[in-house]
Structure formats: structure tokens, C-alpha cells
Design a protein around this motif. Structure first.
Motif, PDB file in Angstrom:
ATOM      1  N   UNK A 165       0.828  -1.205   0.000  1.00 57.73           N
ATOM      2  CA  UNK A 165       0.000   0.000   0.000  1.00 57.73           C
ATOM      3  C   UNK A 165       0.868   1.263   0.000  1.00 57.73           C
ATOM      4  N   UNK A 166       0.218   2.374  -0.310  1.00 56.73           N
ATOM      5  CA  UNK A 166       0.882   3.681  -0.285  1.00 56.73           C
ATOM      6  C   UNK A 166       0.540   4.483   0.963  1.00 56.73           C
ATOM      7  N   UNK A 167      -0.271   3.919   1.841  1.00 51.58           N
ATOM      8  CA  UNK A 167      -0.668   4.613   3.067  1.00 51.58           C
ATOM      9  C   UNK A 167      -0.935   3.570   4.135  1.00 51.58           C
ATOM     10  N   UNK A 168      -1.148   4.041   5.349  1.00 52.13           N
ATOM     11  CA  UNK A 168      -1.490   3.162   6.460  1.00 52.13           C
ATOM     12  C   UNK A 168      -2.631   3.781   7.257  1.00 52.13           C
ATOM     13  N   UNK A 169      -3.620   2.968   7.564  1.00 53.46           N
ATOM     14  CA  UNK A 169      -4.799   3.409   8.315  1.00 53.46           C
ATOM     15  C   UNK A 169      -4.678   2.889   9.742  1.00 53.46           C
ATOM     16  N   UNK A 170      -4.237   3.748  10.661  1.00 59.68           N
ATOM     17  CA  UNK A 170      -3.891   3.325  12.008  1.00 59.68           C
ATOM     18  C   UNK A 170      -4.887   3.865  13.024  1.00 59.68           C
ATOM     19  N   UNK A 171      -5.131   3.106  14.099  1.00 54.81           N
ATOM     20  CA  UNK A 171      -6.070   3.564  15.129  1.00 54.81           C
ATOM     21  C   UNK A 171      -5.467   4.554  16.118  1.00 54.81           C
ATOM     22  N   UNK A 172      -4.137   4.670  16.158  1.00 51.39           N
ATOM     23  CA  UNK A 172      -3.495   5.549  17.136  1.00 51.39           C
ATOM     24  C   UNK A 172      -2.235   6.166  16.574  1.00 51.39           C
ATOM     25  N   UNK A 173      -1.318   6.491  17.481  1.00 45.99           N
ATOM     26  CA  UNK A 173      -0.059   7.112  17.102  1.00 45.99           C
ATOM     27  C   UNK A 173       0.947   6.030  16.753  1.00 45.99           C
ATOM     28  N   UNK A 174       1.321   5.957  15.485  1.00 45.24           N
ATOM     29  CA  UNK A 174       2.258   4.915  15.062  1.00 45.24           C
ATOM     30  C   UNK A 174       3.668   5.184  15.579  1.00 45.24           C
ATOM     31  N   UNK A 175       3.980   6.434  15.897  1.00 50.24           N
ATOM     32  CA  UNK A 175       5.301   6.742  16.439  1.00 50.24           C
ATOM     33  C   UNK A 175       5.528   6.063  17.782  1.00 50.24           C
ATOM     34  N   UNK A 176       4.467   5.915  18.566  1.00 47.67           N
ATOM     35  CA  UNK A 176       4.587   5.213  19.843  1.00 47.67           C
ATOM     36  C   UNK A 176       4.892   3.724  19.609  1.00 47.67           C
ATOM     37  N   UNK A 177       4.272   3.150  18.580  1.00 50.39           N
ATOM     38  CA  UNK A 177       4.544   1.738  18.267  1.00 50.39           C
ATOM     39  C   UNK A 177       5.980   1.551  17.798  1.00 50.39           C
ATOM     40  N   UNK A 178       6.480   2.501  17.017  1.00 50.55           N
ATOM     41  CA  UNK A 178       7.868   2.412  16.563  1.00 50.55           C
ATOM     42  C   UNK A 178       8.827   2.542  17.741  1.00 50.55           C
ATOM     43  N   UNK A 179       8.499   3.407  18.690  1.00 54.10           N
ATOM     44  CA  UNK A 179       9.349   3.568  19.866  1.00 54.10           C
ATOM     45  C   UNK A 179       9.369   2.294  20.712  1.00 54.10           C
ATOM     46  N   UNK A 225      10.699   3.950  10.165  1.00 46.06           N
ATOM     47  CA  UNK A 225      10.702   2.732  10.976  1.00 46.06           C
ATOM     48  C   UNK A 225      12.036   2.006  10.859  1.00 46.06           C
ATOM     49  N   UNK A 226      12.553   1.883   9.643  1.00 45.28           N
ATOM     50  CA  UNK A 226      13.818   1.179   9.450  1.00 45.28           C
ATOM     51  C   UNK A 226      14.991   1.946  10.048  1.00 45.28           C
ATOM     52  N   UNK A 227      14.978   3.249   9.934  1.00 40.70           N
ATOM     53  CA  UNK A 227      16.064   4.048  10.491  1.00 40.70           C
ATOM     54  C   UNK A 227      16.082   3.981  12.016  1.00 40.70           C
ATOM     55  N   UNK A 228      14.932   3.976  12.640  1.00 42.81           N
ATOM     56  CA  UNK A 228      14.876   3.945  14.105  1.00 42.81           C
ATOM     57  C   UNK A 228      15.281   2.590  14.673  1.00 42.81           C
ATOM     58  N   UNK A 229      14.948   1.513  13.977  1.00 42.62           N
ATOM     59  CA  UNK A 229      15.205   0.168  14.506  1.00 42.62           C
ATOM     60  C   UNK A 229      16.445  -0.483  13.921  1.00 42.62           C
ATOM     61  N   UNK A 230      17.144   0.198  13.014  1.00 45.33           N
ATOM     62  CA  UNK A 230      18.371  -0.367  12.454  1.00 45.33           C
ATOM     63  C   UNK A 230      18.155  -1.345  11.317  1.00 45.33           C
TER      64      UNK A 230
END
Length: 403
Positions: free
Chosen positions: A199-213, A237-242
Motif C-alpha cells: 500500500x501507499x498509506x497506512x490506516x492506524x487507530x493511534x499514534x504509530x510513532x509510539x509503536x515504533x518507539x 521505521x527502518x532508520x529507528x530500529x536499524x
């Protein structure tokens, strides 16, 4: 006058048509168009002197270059880089409505399923002590298709029975689901996530930045292979998690990008803590013996393996005992892990020997047989095809150099 104008217009029109045709013939195809422009695949076949069919030389050279690229990437494991032997990997597959797009023939969903099947087999061949699971995204919800296990056939069968795409994609739901499972992995295991995103987008129920953290804090390495265009949130996501982020151009490129994740990645220095792991080497059960399988909770006849600690029965290796939690492996698994982590050094192609001081030996170094013409039969002077065949023999079959 009118007739002359018509003739001039006709002449100019013919010239314009010829220019358009020349422009179309001279126009180069884009990279993503090359795989679909030539449907005459039989023209790449040629006959040799004996009447046998061979592929076109250009196509053969392209395959050799792709294979050498994979070997060179695998050769990095021979360097002094700490890597993880025991990997716990979840493959997250996007089966939203974007997977039905037909820019990949016949569509993205079928191409992804075929490439994942090849990836699963190659993954367990190079990581015999690791475990893998599959998560699919559909209708904005993430579902765990298979649990973490070391059986490639069970993953391939489950994926083949669930080839349906619908709804939106939710990257956050997938990360939250995978985080819940990988957070229970022991500290010696390397936690990894590989997302195949259409997909070209993501439909999320909350803050995805918290999930990445949360994924970063749990030492999860997330990588993404995209099938559409580059997306900022996937790159972040890839940059934050290596992890690694890449976008596929066509089917062959997608398969190459996917297979690059088979070798164990370098371990992060602050997370790579050496530790001793208790392992059991179970014996295979006798044929005809009736016992209860601890992993499937079913009565089975013959086969299976017996845990040396609690005497429970399991169906396959490697796995963890469902009763006592002991890691169960076999000795070939350890040997194969060593061979893949320290592969054969890649060969160098030498075209000619011009120096008189640099002469080839008269006998083969491996079998000690006499070589009548070292320039033709020498162990290092060979054609590119012979070099590839020798590399396949030593890397994938023997995994050692006769020296």
C-alpha cells in the motif's frame, strides 16, 4: 494551388509519421517496462552445435551477475562481524486491496506468495537454529497466520491457503501484534521483523510513532521491502530500529531484495551480549510407538523426537519443548549454522597468465591428478560459467575448499 497544398501536407504528414515511428523505435524502455515489453520469450532460446536448447547469452550473463551479487553479500559473513545464530523472524505481508494491483504479473499478491515460499526455504537452509512466523494485514487488522516454528512446509501451506486481499492496510496494528509476540523472546534471541508492504498509506487507530518507539526499546530490527513507492513512515521505521528499507522495481528485483535478508544481519554492538544457552539433543522416536504430541496435543504413531529432560514428544526440530522450555536441536543444525556464518572465500577470476614467474602447477591441488594443459585445466583459469559452477559446488554443497 489546392492540389499542391494537399501534396505538401501529405508529404509533411508522411514525414511526421516516419519521425514518430523512428522516435518510438529509438525510445528506451523504463526499467519497470522491460519485463513486460517482450512477450516473445521463445526468442531467447538458441540451439548449440549439438542441437540442444540454450538461453540467450545476455540472459545467462544477467543471471550470473545476480548470483554473484548474492554470493558477495553472503561473503560478508566471513569477516569478523558478530552475527546472531538464533533468529526469531516475523514476516508481515500486506494483503490489503493494494496487493491486487497488476503492475506485477499476474498481481502483487501472487508474486509475493511465490517469493515468500522461496525465502522461507532459503531462510531455514541458512538459519537452521532460527524460527519464523507469518503475519498478514487485511481489512485494517493484523492476523497471525503461523506461530514461530522451524517447519518451512507448515508456513508455505498456511500461506497458500490464505491468498485473499481486501480492505486497507494498518502498519501500526501489525507492529503492535508482532511486538507482543517478540517481547517474550529470550535475550539471546535476535528479534526481527520483515514487512512486505504494497500500500501507499497506512490506516492506524493511534499514534504509530509510539509503536515504533516500543519496537526500538524492545530491540526489534524492522526491515521493509516495498512494492509501490517509497513511504516516509516505512523509512523512518527502518532508520529507528536499524533495519533496511528498499523498493522493488520488478519481480526478479523483489526476489533478490527478499533473499538478501536470509543471511544473519550484523548484530548491534550494544545488544549483542554473549550468553550460554542450554540445548537438548533429543533422540528420534521408534516407529510404531503411540504417544501424545506436546506441540499439537494429538495422539500420533511413530516418528517425532523425545525431550531429554522431561521426555515429552515433539514433531520437528529445532523447537522449544512445550513442557520444560528446553531448546531442542540436532548436531547437523549446529554444523550448518557454522558453515553459513563462515562461508568459503569468493573466488577471483584470472583471465590469463602472462608472467613467466607465475606459472600454474602441473597437478590439481585438490585431487592431485596430472593436468596435461594447465592453461586450459588450471584450477583458477576458467570461463565465467565454469567459475559459477565451481562456486555453487563448493559454497552450497561441500561448503569447504579442498586444501
Amino acid at each position: 494551388m489546392e492540389k499542391e497544398n494537399k501534396k505538401k501536407r501529405g508529404a509533411h504528414g508522411e514525414e511526421d509519421e516516419e519521425e514518430d515511428e523512428d522516435g518510438e523505435e529509438g525510445k528506451e524502455l523504463e526499467a519497470w517496462e522491460r519485463a513486460y515489453a517482450d512477450e516473445r520469450s521463445w526468442e531467447t532460446l538458441q540451439e548449440d552445435e549439438e542441437g540442444l536448447l540454450n538461453l540467450d547469452k545476455k540472459h545467462q550473463q544477467q543471471q550470473q551477475r545476480q548470483y554473484r551479487r548474492r554470493l558477495q553479500s553472503a561473503a560478508a559473513a566471513a569477516s569478523n562481524i558478530q552475527r546472531g545464530l538464533i533468529r526469531y523472524l516475523y514476516i508481515v505481508i500486506d494483503f490489503s486491496r493494494a496487493a491486487a494491483e497488476k503492475d506485477f504479473k499476474p498481481n502483487r499478491m501472487v508474486v509475493v506468495a511465490n517469493c515468500v515460499e522461496a525465502f522461507v526455504r532459503e531462510f531455514f537452509d541458512q538459519n537452521p537454529l532460527s524460527q519464523l512466523g507469518i503475519v498478514i494485514i487485511k481489512n485494517g487488522v493484523a492476523h497471525r497466520l503461523t506461530d514461530l516454528s522451524g517447519s518451512p512446509e507448515s508456513h508455505i501451506k498456511a500461506l497458500g491457503n490464505n491468498l485473499e486481499c481486501s480492505g486497507d492496510s494498518s502498519l501500526q496494528n501489525a507492529l503492535d501484534l508482532v511486538h507482543g509476540y517478540l517481547s517474550q523472546i529470550p535475550s539471546y534471541g535476535h528479534r526481527e521483523v520483515l514487512v512486505l508492504y504494497s500500500a501507499l498509506s497506512t490506516c492506524d487507530p493511534g499514534d504509530i510513532m509510539e509503536s515504533i518507539k516500543k519496537c526500538k526499546d524492545s530491540k526489534m530490527r524492522c526491515s521493509v521491502v516495498g512494492l509501490s513507492a517509497e513511504i516516509y513512515i516505512c523509512k523512518h521505521l527502518c532508520e529507528e530500529t536499524g533495519g533496511n528499507y528498499s523498493v522493488a522495481i520488478d519481480e526478479s528485483h523483489f526476489k533478490d531484495l527478499l533473499l538478501e535478508h536470509c543471511p544473519p544481519p550484523p548484530a548491534i554492538a550494544e545488544f549483542a551480549v554473549a550468553s550460554l544457552v542450554k540445548m537438548g539433543f533429543p533422540q528420534r522416536g521408534a516407529e510404531g510407538v503411540i504417544s501424545i504430541c506436546a506441540c499439537h496435543k494429538e495422539v500420533k504413531i511413530g516418528g517425532g523426537y523425545t525431550c531429554p529432560r522431561c521426555k515429552a514428544r515433539v514433531c520437528e526440530l529445532p523447537t522449544e519443548c512445550h513442557i520444560c522450555g528446553l531448546t531442542l536441536v540436532s548436531s547437523p543444525h549446529l554444523a550448518r549454522s557454522y558453515h553459513h556464518l563462515f562461508p568459503v572465500t569468493p573466488f577471483e577470476e584470472v583471465l590469463s597468465r602472462t608472467s613467466s614467474n607465475d606459472r600454474l602447477p602441473r597437478t590439481c591441488f585438490g585431487c592431485q591428478q596430472f593436468l596435461p594443459n594447465p592453461e586450459l585445466h588450471g584450477p583458477f583459469v576458467m570461463s565465467p560459467l565454469e567459475l559459477i559452477m565451481l562456486t555453487i559446488l563448493l559454497w552450497l554443497l561441500q561448503r569447504c575448499v579442498p586444501s
